[in-house]
Design a protein around this motif. Structure first.
Motif, PDB file in Angstrom:
ATOM      1  N   UNK A 132       0.889  -1.102  -0.036  1.00 51.45           N
ATOM      2  CA  UNK A 132      -0.501   0.138  -0.041  1.00 51.45           C
ATOM      3  C   UNK A 132       0.927   1.737   0.060  1.00 51.45           C
ATOM      4  N   UNK A 133       1.999   0.918   0.232  1.00 44.23           N
ATOM      5  CA  UNK A 133       3.469   2.313   0.600  1.00 44.23           C
ATOM      6  C   UNK A 133       3.407   2.337  -0.665  1.00 44.23           C
ATOM      7  N   UNK A 134       3.560   1.793  -2.011  1.00 41.38           N
ATOM      8  CA  UNK A 134       3.485   2.494  -3.637  1.00 41.38           C
ATOM      9  C   UNK A 134       4.894   1.885  -3.635  1.00 41.38           C
ATOM     10  N   UNK A 135       5.496   1.705  -2.865  1.00 39.74           N
ATOM     11  CA  UNK A 135       6.838   1.291  -3.555  1.00 39.74           C
ATOM     12  C   UNK A 135       7.462   0.753  -4.691  1.00 39.74           C
ATOM     13  N   UNK A 136       8.412   1.228  -5.478  1.00 41.81           N
ATOM     14  CA  UNK A 136       7.343   0.506  -7.204  1.00 41.81           C
ATOM     15  C   UNK A 136       9.009  -0.749  -7.077  1.00 41.81           C
ATOM     16  N   UNK A 143      -1.207 -13.351  -0.890  1.00 41.80           N
ATOM     17  CA  UNK A 143      -2.322 -12.660  -1.113  1.00 41.80           C
ATOM     18  C   UNK A 143      -2.276 -11.258   0.265  1.00 41.80           C
ATOM     19  N   UNK A 144      -2.931 -10.545   0.549  1.00 46.37           N
ATOM     20  CA  UNK A 144      -3.182  -9.727   0.997  1.00 46.37           C
ATOM     21  C   UNK A 144      -4.198 -10.409   2.241  1.00 46.37           C
ATOM     22  N   UNK A 145      -3.608  -9.395   3.865  1.00 46.28           N
ATOM     23  CA  UNK A 145      -4.366  -9.671   4.356  1.00 46.28           C
ATOM     24  C   UNK A 145      -5.693  -9.406   4.640  1.00 46.28           C
ATOM     25  N   UNK A 146      -5.820  -7.892   4.142  1.00 42.67           N
ATOM     26  CA  UNK A 146      -7.128  -7.826   4.563  1.00 42.67           C
ATOM     27  C   UNK A 146      -8.313  -8.154   3.427  1.00 42.67           C
ATOM     28  N   UNK A 327       9.923  -2.332 -13.800  1.00 43.53           N
ATOM     29  CA  UNK A 327       8.981  -2.098 -14.781  1.00 43.53           C
ATOM     30  C   UNK A 327       8.352  -2.840 -15.247  1.00 43.53           C
ATOM     31  N   UNK A 328       8.980  -4.149 -15.645  1.00 43.36           N
ATOM     32  CA  UNK A 328       8.276  -5.111 -16.316  1.00 43.36           C
ATOM     33  C   UNK A 328       7.041  -5.899 -15.752  1.00 43.36           C
ATOM     34  N   UNK A 329       6.942  -6.336 -14.633  1.00 46.70           N
ATOM     35  CA  UNK A 329       7.173  -6.575 -13.547  1.00 46.70           C
ATOM     36  C   UNK A 329       5.218  -6.538 -13.695  1.00 46.70           C
ATOM     37  N   UNK A 344      -0.402  -5.482 -10.535  1.00 47.00           N
ATOM     38  CA  UNK A 344      -0.864  -4.579 -10.274  1.00 47.00           C
ATOM     39  C   UNK A 344       0.310  -3.113 -10.172  1.00 47.00           C
ATOM     40  N   UNK A 345      -0.052  -1.821  -9.713  1.00 45.96           N
ATOM     41  CA  UNK A 345       1.184  -0.742  -9.807  1.00 45.96           C
ATOM     42  C   UNK A 345       1.313  -0.756  -8.119  1.00 45.96           C
ATOM     43  N   UNK A 346       0.578  -1.459  -7.078  1.00 46.24           N
ATOM     44  CA  UNK A 346       0.753  -1.366  -5.729  1.00 46.24           C
ATOM     45  C   UNK A 346       2.326  -2.552  -5.733  1.00 46.24           C
ATOM     46  N   UNK A 347       2.062  -3.636  -6.582  1.00 48.87           N
ATOM     47  CA  UNK A 347       3.259  -4.941  -6.666  1.00 48.87           C
ATOM     48  C   UNK A 347       2.174  -5.602  -5.853  1.00 48.87           C
ATOM     49  N   UNK A 348       0.600  -6.290  -5.442  1.00 53.98           N
ATOM     50  CA  UNK A 348       0.167  -6.862  -5.276  1.00 53.98           C
ATOM     51  C   UNK A 348      -0.351  -7.509  -6.972  1.00 53.98           C
ATOM     52  N   UNK A 349       0.321  -9.106  -7.151  1.00 50.90           N
ATOM     53  CA  UNK A 349      -0.271 -10.112  -7.740  1.00 50.90           C
ATOM     54  C   UNK A 349      -1.391 -10.535  -7.668  1.00 50.90           C
TER      55      UNK A 349
END
Length: 368
Positions: A132-136, A143-146, A327-329, A344-349
């Motif tokens: 969620x911090x958006x570190x590129x 998965x995510x805890x939420x 960038x490719x990921x 996605x742009x956050x880095x989540x699969x």
């Protein structure tokens, strides 16, 4: 071959890679997992997966034509040791990392990697704040805890609407966040828990806690922590004649839980990532593991997927540069053991999140 023999065999492969030394390759991949400490069993799963993926990637030419060399560090699921490992990687010029496993370790180390422009891809950390911090340059294949908390709350509400539910957590970020998310989502649905409590791992009086649960008439115990604590609680409660419906999370997705809980593990529910052993895209990897006498359960194939994603992105970009790989990921989709996925742009699969499992005979499988 027994699992310990298979581990030794895979270590011979990894050892050969390590002994070859970085001078023979341009691609050093750091691997940061807990090899000691409370969740070393999960760290072993991840490491087996990474080693197997390195072997398979190198058999196909490596990354951008260069073979992979693994640099394995133990973070013991500890934020301080995770930062130390991250700093060692950065100082050594390592800019591609598979790790870490514990959310607390990943959160601490990711700041070091982000500042250095290194790519980190976690096989297991589910803290929402990690991405969620958006570190590129920070990614995950789990998965995510939420998402896990929402599924847990839905299951509790649908299956146990008229039951007294306790929600327990410990002092780890994974446990606190999962318990908080489950509680919030359960309350949003319109159902309240009968007990919400935190315990101190390794310091809690199990007998007193079990007595408290019994006295409150608790029918269902949701525990957001790891396998050591929950395995012990499940076993001791059964020994005292108390058998509520136990409900765990991805923190117990290792056979060590079944060993600790013993026969009392039968019927325990658990939310965890999808079982990649069932994916057709993972069939070749699963077959190779089985030929070595290894059942790639739990996080094993997620470790495989993390390294596989780095390799696929590097080969697509025809580069080992971390910026190009990051960038490719973010931009492309890849055929991994997870299926055809992207980030996605956050880095989540973009792979599906969580599934309900049930424990039977010391192993876990999809619940009905």
């Amino acid at each position: 071959m027994r699992r310990d023999g298979a581990v030794a065999a895979l270590w011979l492969v990894a050892g050969a890679l390590l002994c070859a030394g970085p001078a023979r390759a341009d691609v050093v991949v750091g691997v940061a997992v807990p090899r000691t400490g409370p969740i070393a069993g999960i760290g072993e799963q991840v490491l087996l997966g990474v080693q197997a993926a390195a072997r398979d990637v190198n058999a196909r030419g490596g990354i951008a034509g260069e073979p992979i060399v693994l640099d394995v560090q133990d973070d013991a699921c500890d934020p301080g040791q995770a930062v130390a490992a991250a700093e060692r990687f950065v100082k050594a010029g390592v800019r591609l990392i598979v790790g870490h496993v514990c959310s607390s370790a990943s959160l601490a180390a990711s700041d070091v990697y982000a500042a250095a422009g290194a790519v980190m891809i976690s096989p297991a950390s589910n803290a929402a704040r990690l991405t969620d911090r958006g570190l590129p340059t920070i990614f995950r294949v789990s998965g995510r805890e939420d998402d896990q908390g929402r599924l847990s709350a839905t299951i509790l509400a649908e299956r146990f609407r008229d039951k007294k539910i306790a929600i327990l957590s410990d002092d780890t970020p994974l446990s606190r966040n999962l318990a908080d998310s489950t509680k919030a989502n359960l309350n949003k649905i319109g159902q309240n828990e009968a007990l919400f409590a935190a315990i101190a791992p390794g310091q809690t009086d199990d007998a007193a806690l079990i007595k408290r649960l019994q006295a409150a008439g608790i029918d269902v115990v949701y525990y957001g922590g790891h396998y050591q604590e929950m395995g012990r609680l499940v076993r001791k409660a059964a020994e005292q004649g108390y058998r509520p419906q136990w409900f765990g999370t991805s923190g117990i997705a290792t056979k060590e839980f079944g060993v600790l809980a013993g026969p009392a593990s039968d019927g325990v529910l658990m939310t965890f990532n999808p079982d990649l052993r069932r994916k057709p895209e993972a069939a070749a990897a699963v077959k190779a593991f089985q030929a070595e006498g290894v059942d790639p359960d739990g996080f094993t194939l997620y470790g495989y997927a993390a390294l596989q994603a780095l390799a696929e992105a590097g080969n697509f970009a025809k580069s080992t540069d971390p910026k190009a790989i990051a960038e490719t990921l973010h931009a492309e989709r890849f055929n991994l053991v997870l299926g055809n996925v992207g980030f996605d742009q956050k880095g989540d699969v973009t792979a599906p999140g969580y599934v309900l499992y049930v424990w039977r005979d010391g192993a876990f499988g999809y619940a009905n």
